[in-house]
Scaffold this motif. Structure first.
Motif, PDB file in Angstrom:
ATOM      1  N   HIS A 168       0.845  -1.192   0.000  1.00 18.74           N
ATOM      2  CA  HIS A 168       0.000   0.000   0.000  1.00 18.74           C
ATOM      3  C   HIS A 168       0.878   1.239   0.000  1.00 18.74           C
ATOM      4  N   GLY A 194      -4.799   1.335   3.648  1.00 17.95           N
ATOM      5  CA  GLY A 194      -5.678   1.176   2.497  1.00 17.95           C
ATOM      6  C   GLY A 194      -7.154   1.256   2.818  1.00 17.95           C
ATOM      7  N   ASP A 206      -6.020   7.123   5.748  1.00 20.05           N
ATOM      8  CA  ASP A 206      -6.252   5.835   6.410  1.00 20.05           C
ATOM      9  C   ASP A 206      -6.458   6.041   7.909  1.00 20.05           C
ATOM     10  N   ASN A 238       1.493   4.905   0.097  1.00 17.46           N
ATOM     11  CA  ASN A 238       0.680   6.048   0.479  1.00 17.46           C
ATOM     12  C   ASN A 238       1.506   7.322   0.626  1.00 17.46           C
TER      13      ASN A 238
END
Length: 145
Positions: free
Chosen positions: A51, A70, A65, A53
């Motif tokens: 993930h 995610g 989040d 980010n």
């Protein structure tokens, strides 16, 4: 001389369906995002993490989040600046982000393509702050004499 066309009948034409496909041919979910700080286009796929980010260049993230990577459940949506790095007991590095809007902290795994110079700069920042100045060294020498 008129600029553009005007609808003089009072009804609007229906909008045409979009035929643009996103990156990698996926429809509905883009596989990249634009960094909130440096505005570079960042691919969502990253080596070493499932993930991504944060931006690999400036290490900035968004507060999206809440609990699970995610999940996109946070309401804040503020920019999260990288403030520090931390290491897990197994040696894996984590980036510590602080939200500029709500002040929340989060730890995120580094990705294989993150800017190594930015990571090391954050890691040595406490050492640079603790380094004594020339005036401090002179005082210490005079005290020891």
């Amino acid at each position: 001389m008129s600029v553009g066309r005007r609808n003089t009948r009072g009804r609007r034409r229906a909008q045409r369906a979009k035929s643009v496909t996103h990156a990698h041919g996926e429809v509905g979910r883009s596989r990249s995002f634009r960094c909130a700080r440096c505005r570079l286009e960042v691919p969502a796929d990253a080596p070493g993490t499932a993930h991504r980010n944060h931006c690999p260049h400036c290490l900035t993230s968004l507060h999206v989040d809440r609990r699970v990577p995610g999940d996109r459940a946070a309401d804040c949506r503020g920019r999260m600046d990288a403030v520090s790095v931390s290491a897990r007991p197994d040696g894996e590095w984590m980036i510590i982000h602080r939200c500029t809007r709500c002040g929340g902290l989060s730890a995120n795994r580094i990705a294989g393509d993150d800017n190594a110079r930015s990571l090391v700069r954050m890691a040595v920042r406490p050492l640079a702050a603790a380094r004594p100045s020339a005036a401090d060294l002179a005082r210490r020498v005079l005290i020891d004499l």
